[in-house]
Design a protein around this motif. Structure first.
Motif, PDB file in Angstrom:
ATOM      1  N   VAL A   1       1.659 -11.540 -17.507  1.00  0.00           N
ATOM      2  CA  VAL A   1       2.021 -12.179 -16.236  1.00  0.00           C
ATOM      3  C   VAL A   1       1.146 -11.676 -15.095  1.00  0.00           C
ATOM      4  O   VAL A   1       1.425 -11.935 -13.928  1.00  0.00           O
ATOM      5  N   GLY A   2       0.070 -10.965 -15.428  1.00  0.00           N
ATOM      6  CA  GLY A   2      -0.847 -10.471 -14.408  1.00  0.00           C
ATOM      7  C   GLY A   2      -0.495  -9.071 -13.943  1.00  0.00           C
ATOM      8  O   GLY A   2       0.638  -8.605 -14.107  1.00  0.00           O
ATOM      9  N   ALA A   3      -1.479  -8.408 -13.370  1.00  0.00           N
ATOM     10  CA  ALA A   3      -1.290  -7.036 -12.903  1.00  0.00           C
ATOM     11  C   ALA A   3      -0.617  -7.019 -11.532  1.00  0.00           C
ATOM     12  O   ALA A   3      -0.699  -7.973 -10.764  1.00  0.00           O
ATOM     13  N   ALA A   4       0.067  -5.934 -11.257  1.00  0.00           N
ATOM     14  CA  ALA A   4       0.593  -5.675  -9.915  1.00  0.00           C
ATOM     15  C   ALA A   4      -0.161  -4.474  -9.353  1.00  0.00           C
ATOM     16  O   ALA A   4      -0.695  -3.659 -10.113  1.00  0.00           O
ATOM     17  N   MET A   5      -0.225  -4.384  -8.033  1.00  0.00           N
ATOM     18  CA  MET A   5      -0.925  -3.267  -7.413  1.00  0.00           C
ATOM     19  C   MET A   5       0.031  -2.484  -6.520  1.00  0.00           C
ATOM     20  O   MET A   5       0.718  -3.066  -5.682  1.00  0.00           O
ATOM     21  N   PHE A   6       0.065  -1.179  -6.749  1.00  0.00           N
ATOM     22  CA  PHE A   6       0.918  -0.276  -5.982  1.00  0.00           C
ATOM     23  C   PHE A   6       0.046   0.702  -5.203  1.00  0.00           C
ATOM     24  O   PHE A   6      -1.082   1.002  -5.588  1.00  0.00           O
ATOM     25  N   LEU A   7       0.586   1.184  -4.101  1.00  0.00           N
ATOM     26  CA  LEU A   7      -0.064   2.230  -3.308  1.00  0.00           C
ATOM     27  C   LEU A   7       0.876   3.422  -3.224  1.00  0.00           C
ATOM     28  O   LEU A   7       2.048   3.265  -2.873  1.00  0.00           O
ATOM     29  N   GLU A   8       0.383   4.584  -3.576  1.00  0.00           N
ATOM     30  CA  GLU A   8       1.210   5.793  -3.440  1.00  0.00           C
ATOM     31  C   GLU A   8       1.633   5.952  -1.982  1.00  0.00           C
ATOM     32  O   GLU A   8       0.804   5.861  -1.080  1.00  0.00           O
ATOM     33  N   TYR A   9       2.908   6.174  -1.775  1.00  0.00           N
ATOM     34  CA  TYR A   9       3.411   6.323  -0.413  1.00  0.00           C
ATOM     35  C   TYR A   9       2.983   7.679   0.149  1.00  0.00           C
ATOM     36  O   TYR A   9       2.900   8.675  -0.568  1.00  0.00           O
ATOM     37  N   GLY A  10       2.706   7.683   1.449  1.00  0.00           N
ATOM     38  CA  GLY A  10       2.301   8.933   2.077  1.00  0.00           C
ATOM     39  C   GLY A  10       0.837   8.960   2.436  1.00  0.00           C
ATOM     40  O   GLY A  10       0.297  10.010   2.807  1.00  0.00           O
ATOM     41  N   ASN A  11       0.157   7.808   2.323  1.00  0.00           N
ATOM     42  CA  ASN A  11      -1.243   7.725   2.719  1.00  0.00           C
ATOM     43  C   ASN A  11      -1.353   8.008   4.215  1.00  0.00           C
ATOM     44  O   ASN A  11      -0.750   7.327   5.047  1.00  0.00           O
TER      45      ASN A  11
ATOM     46  N   ILE B   1      -2.851   5.127   6.281  1.00  0.00           N
ATOM     47  CA  ILE B   1      -2.056   3.898   6.336  1.00  0.00           C
ATOM     48  C   ILE B   1      -0.611   4.269   6.047  1.00  0.00           C
ATOM     49  O   ILE B   1      -0.153   4.145   4.924  1.00  0.00           O
ATOM     50  N   HIS B   2       0.089   4.694   7.055  1.00  0.00           N
ATOM     51  CA  HIS B   2       1.474   5.123   6.856  1.00  0.00           C
ATOM     52  C   HIS B   2       2.390   3.941   7.159  1.00  0.00           C
ATOM     53  O   HIS B   2       2.946   3.804   8.233  1.00  0.00           O
ATOM     54  N   PHE B   3       2.521   3.044   6.144  1.00  0.00           N
ATOM     55  CA  PHE B   3       3.277   1.820   6.337  1.00  0.00           C
ATOM     56  C   PHE B   3       4.760   2.068   6.548  1.00  0.00           C
ATOM     57  O   PHE B   3       5.343   2.953   5.930  1.00  0.00           O
ATOM     58  N   LYS B   4       5.375   1.205   7.354  1.00  0.00           N
ATOM     59  CA  LYS B   4       6.818   1.098   7.301  1.00  0.00           C
ATOM     60  C   LYS B   4       7.162   0.386   5.993  1.00  0.00           C
ATOM     61  O   LYS B   4       6.350  -0.341   5.434  1.00  0.00           O
ATOM     62  N   HIS B   5       8.384   0.578   5.531  1.00  0.00           N
ATOM     63  CA  HIS B   5       8.727   0.034   4.211  1.00  0.00           C
ATOM     64  C   HIS B   5      10.080  -0.658   4.262  1.00  0.00           C
ATOM     65  O   HIS B   5      10.878  -0.456   5.184  1.00  0.00           O
ATOM     66  N   LYS B   6      10.332  -1.481   3.258  1.00  0.00           N
ATOM     67  CA  LYS B   6      11.621  -2.167   3.126  1.00  0.00           C
ATOM     68  C   LYS B   6      11.868  -2.436   1.647  1.00  0.00           C
ATOM     69  O   LYS B   6      10.924  -2.587   0.871  1.00  0.00           O
TER      70      LYS B   6
ATOM     71  N   GLU C   1      12.767   7.130   1.324  1.00  0.00           N
ATOM     72  CA  GLU C   1      11.326   6.904   1.253  1.00  0.00           C
ATOM     73  C   GLU C   1      10.917   6.573  -0.179  1.00  0.00           C
ATOM     74  O   GLU C   1      11.357   7.221  -1.124  1.00  0.00           O
ATOM     75  N   PRO C   2      10.070   5.559  -0.346  1.00  0.00           N
ATOM     76  CA  PRO C   2       9.637   5.179  -1.688  1.00  0.00           C
ATOM     77  C   PRO C   2       8.573   6.140  -2.220  1.00  0.00           C
ATOM     78  O   PRO C   2       7.945   6.888  -1.452  1.00  0.00           O
ATOM     79  N   ASP C   3       8.386   6.117  -3.522  1.00  0.00           N
ATOM     80  CA  ASP C   3       7.248   6.821  -4.120  1.00  0.00           C
ATOM     81  C   ASP C   3       5.997   5.952  -4.029  1.00  0.00           C
ATOM     82  O   ASP C   3       4.883   6.462  -3.896  1.00  0.00           O
ATOM     83  N   GLU C   4       6.244   4.632  -4.102  1.00  0.00           N
ATOM     84  CA  GLU C   4       5.125   3.690  -4.133  1.00  0.00           C
ATOM     85  C   GLU C   4       5.485   2.426  -3.366  1.00  0.00           C
ATOM     86  O   GLU C   4       6.654   2.073  -3.242  1.00  0.00           O
ATOM     87  N   LEU C   5       4.442   1.770  -2.860  1.00  0.00           N
ATOM     88  CA  LEU C   5       4.600   0.490  -2.184  1.00  0.00           C
ATOM     89  C   LEU C   5       3.931  -0.606  -3.011  1.00  0.00           C
ATOM     90  O   LEU C   5       2.837  -0.403  -3.546  1.00  0.00           O
ATOM     91  N   ILE C   6       4.586  -1.750  -3.087  1.00  0.00           N
ATOM     92  CA  ILE C   6       4.032  -2.883  -3.827  1.00  0.00           C
ATOM     93  C   ILE C   6       3.124  -3.673  -2.889  1.00  0.00           C
ATOM     94  O   ILE C   6       3.592  -4.285  -1.928  1.00  0.00           O
ATOM     95  N   LEU C   7       1.828  -3.650  -3.168  1.00  0.00           N
ATOM     96  CA  LEU C   7       0.885  -4.402  -2.344  1.00  0.00           C
ATOM     97  C   LEU C   7       0.649  -5.800  -2.899  1.00  0.00           C
ATOM     98  O   LEU C   7       0.526  -6.765  -2.156  1.00  0.00           O
ATOM     99  N   ASP C   8       0.553  -5.902  -4.213  1.00  0.00           N
ATOM    100  CA  ASP C   8       0.345  -7.198  -4.851  1.00  0.00           C
ATOM    101  C   ASP C   8       1.292  -7.315  -6.030  1.00  0.00           C
ATOM    102  O   ASP C   8       1.427  -6.381  -6.824  1.00  0.00           O
ATOM    103  N   GLY C   9       1.944  -8.464  -6.171  1.00  0.00           N
ATOM    104  CA  GLY C   9       2.908  -8.671  -7.250  1.00  0.00           C
ATOM    105  C   GLY C   9       4.321  -8.838  -6.734  1.00  0.00           C
ATOM    106  O   GLY C   9       5.271  -8.872  -7.512  1.00  0.00           O
ATOM    107  N   GLN C  10       4.459  -8.924  -5.396  1.00  0.00           N
ATOM    108  CA  GLN C  10       5.789  -9.046  -4.800  1.00  0.00           C
ATOM    109  C   GLN C  10       6.570 -10.212  -5.390  1.00  0.00           C
ATOM    110  O   GLN C  10       7.740 -10.062  -5.764  1.00  0.00           O
ATOM    111  N   GLN C  11       5.935 -11.382  -5.488  1.00  0.00           N
ATOM    112  CA  GLN C  11       6.651 -12.574  -5.939  1.00  0.00           C
ATOM    113  C   GLN C  11       7.132 -12.422  -7.377  1.00  0.00           C
ATOM    114  O   GLN C  11       8.290 -12.730  -7.698  1.00  0.00           O
TER     115      GLN C  11
END
Length: 590
Positions: free
Chosen positions: A49-59, A62-67, A80-90
């Motif tokens: 179903v394709g790859a998803a891309m995650f970013l380790e939280y705490g960069n 780029i200290h993103f807000k999260h939900k 606080e998350p360990d990782e953020l989903i950048l691609d693959g949300q849907q």
């Protein structure tokens, strides 16, 4: 960057616990019912179903807000998350809600109507090799009842566990919860008094589907927390397979959000108030940030640059300092373009040239109203248009233009590179066949700027006339008249076109110019002498038009258009009598 496969079960658990969340800028989940079923079928059939891309939280950069992922409940903003989903949300949101959450899935029909659905496996069909995919998975409303005849007839009722057993429908939202799945399985056996056939059938279902889904793995690209923000943006653009694209604007929005500044809201307000005009409506949020970065780096006095990495280094203080000034610069740029008879964004030769133009207008704000300064800016602008210099490598040219044009104006420095790079081959006139060309749009603007008048009304084509009379570009020697008579490269080129109102174009029709000019005069719309004057404002030789001399008309008007380009750019066009020109025009254009 790391790449590895992770069990779907582990991913869903991380999402449920808030250990995998979304950056706050990610927008809503939008997949429809049929697309969710297709995704589930892919997992059941063990298709990728394709790859998803995650970013380790705490960069730190780029200290993103999260939900939490949509559908996840009970997660505090403090988690606080360990990782953020950048691609693959849907995909991940669809799988979480359909295969893991106990609540109905908020989705929509293929026509956009909002619905709530539960998903089931039809046990009989799933293990039947002849069954179609559409029969294997069904979705039912949140009542778990499928009805017809305006709700009077119940076609399928799964509103209790016993009714699920009776209809042999396995609820997919427990498939990744081994404890609940095992309980359902045991109760299912008991419902059928441990019938050997039922047990054999479910064992086949477990082997072929349930255990495969429970062990299904999804490729994950993990960006470590020390990944530079420009790399995050670039990698995302390279691997994004759907959903919301992560633009530079999205990243800067997320960065500014850490200081409680809502960039998206600021831009939306700014766009509604200042960028909804006839020309500026084409400016995007990324265009604005690029221009602001260019302005901030110029004002800082160091190296001027506006590449993606530079935009991502933009600070909130810089944004607040320059955003309002730049907005006014864009307004001044729009005013200058309207003076040059560019009235709408569709007629703008290069939307990208607005970026350096707005910065130049911002820096020179106190001088922009003087004729000398405006004339120099206009000369630079038209050299960019007719030199067709904004097709590629724009960031580098943005820098040249801002630095060199301002130095040329304020310090009487050398001519800007865009002016010295200007080159126009006279033969180019014949290859301008559609409004897709920047130079094509430029010539139409020059025609309007020459105080061109409508053939019938005699009204000058200013903004009001251009809008109210539906001015557009039409053939002078009409298309229907030319098709079987002349070379298309000539009759369909910009040389044989001009700005005419819709009503005048209807009167002209498809006959020879001599005929339609006579028709206009006989109807009493305009006298012969006055009509000749109107034609001349379009650089149309009335004598040649009245005798239908197409060849001499093309040569004469080409000469006049080349002269107009020279006057706008302040540059001399070479090669008007070259062998190529003589061959293509059947005459010299000197």
């Amino acid at each position: 960057m790391q790449t590895n496969d992770r069990p779907l079960m582990d991913l869903m658990k991380k999402i449920s616990e808030g250990k995998a969340q979304l950056p706050d800028f990610q927008r809503g989940w939008v997949w429809d019912d049929n697309r969710i079923k297709a995704l589930i079928l892919s997992v059941i059939n063990k298709f990728p179903v394709g790859a998803a891309m995650f970013l380790e939280y705490g960069n730190e950069s780029i200290h993103f807000k999260h939900k939490p992922v949509e559908g996840v409940e009970g997660i505090s903003q403090d988690v606080e998350p360990d990782e953020l989903i950048l691609d693959g949300q849907q995909r991940l949101t669809s799988l979480y809600n359909a295969l893991y959450s106990s609540k109905p899935v908020n989705t929509q029909t293929d026509k956009g109507k909002k619905i709530k659905r539960y998903y089931y496996l039809n046990i009989d069909k799933v293990i039947d090799p002849s069954a179609s995919d559409e029969e294997k998975i069904i979705s039912v409303p949140e009542t778990k009842k499928v009805v017809s005849d305006f709700g009077r007839k119940i076609d399928l009722d799964l509103s209790s566990k016993e009714k699920e057993f009776e209809q042999k429908m396995f609820p997919l939202n427990i498939i990744l919860n081994t404890s609940e799945q095992q309980t359902w399985q045991n109760d299912y056996y008991g419902f059928y008094n441990y019938d050997a056939t039922i047990i054999k059938q479910f064992t086949e279902l477990f082997t072929k589907v349930i255990s495969q889904v429970q062990s299904y793995k999804m490729p994950i690209i993990l960006l470590e927390k020390d990944t530079p923000k420009e790399a995050v943006c670039q990698v995302f653009e390279n691997v994004n397979t759907g959903g919301v694209s992560l633009t530079v604007f999205e990243l800067v929005t997320a960065i500014f959000a850490m200081d409680d500044f809502e960039l998206r809201k600021d831009w939306e307000n700014r766009r509604n108030e200042c960028f909804s005009g006839k020309i500026l409506n084409i400016v995007t949020s990324t265009d604005f940030l690029t221009a602001l970065t260019l302005l901030a780096s110029y004002e800082a006095g160091g190296t001027v640059s506006c590449k993606k990495k530079d935009v991502l280094q933009l600070t909130l203080d810089q944004y607040k300092k320059y955003a309002d000034k730049l907005t006014q610069g864009f307004k001044n740029a729009e005013k200058l373009l309207m003076e040059e008879r560019i009235f709408y964004s569709r007629d703008l030769p290069y939307s990208t040239q607005l970026i350096p133009l707005s910065v130049i207008c911002t820096v020179l704000e106190s001088k922009i109203r003087t004729t000398t300064v405006k004339d120099k800016i206009k000369q630079w602008y038209w050299c960019g248009v007719f030199g067709e210099l904004y097709g590629s490598a724009n960031e580098t040219r943005f820098v040249y233009d801002v630095v060199q044009v301002i130095n040329w104006i304020e310090n009487e420095g050398q001519l800007p590179k865009t002016i010295t790079d200007f080159y126009f081959n006279p033969v180019r006139l014949l290859s301008m066949q559609t409004r897709l060309s920047a130079a094509y749009k430029g010539i139409m603007a020059l025609v309007l700027k020459n105080h061109a008048k409508d053939f019938i009304s005699g009204e000058e084509m200013d903004l009001s006339t251009y809008t109210n009379e539906r001015i557009d570009i039409h053939h002078i020697f009409p298309k229907n008249y030319c098709v079987d008579r002349y070379d298309k490269t000539k009759w369909n080129s910009i040389v044989n076109k001009t700005a005419i109102s819709a009503s005048s174009n209807r009167e002209i029709g498809g006959v020879a110019p001599s005929k339609y000019l006579e028709k206009l005069e006989k109807k009493g719309a305009v006298s012969s002498d006055v009509l000749n004057e109107y034609l001349e404002t379009h650089w149309i030789n009335s004598e040649l038009l009245r005798v239908d001399d197409f060849q001499d008309f093309i040569v004469d008007r080409s000469k006049k258009l080349l002269t107009a380009i020279e006057q706008a750019t302040g540059r001399t066009i070479m090669g008007k009598d070259s062998d190529e020109v003589v061959q293509r025009f059947d005459a010299s254009l000197l």
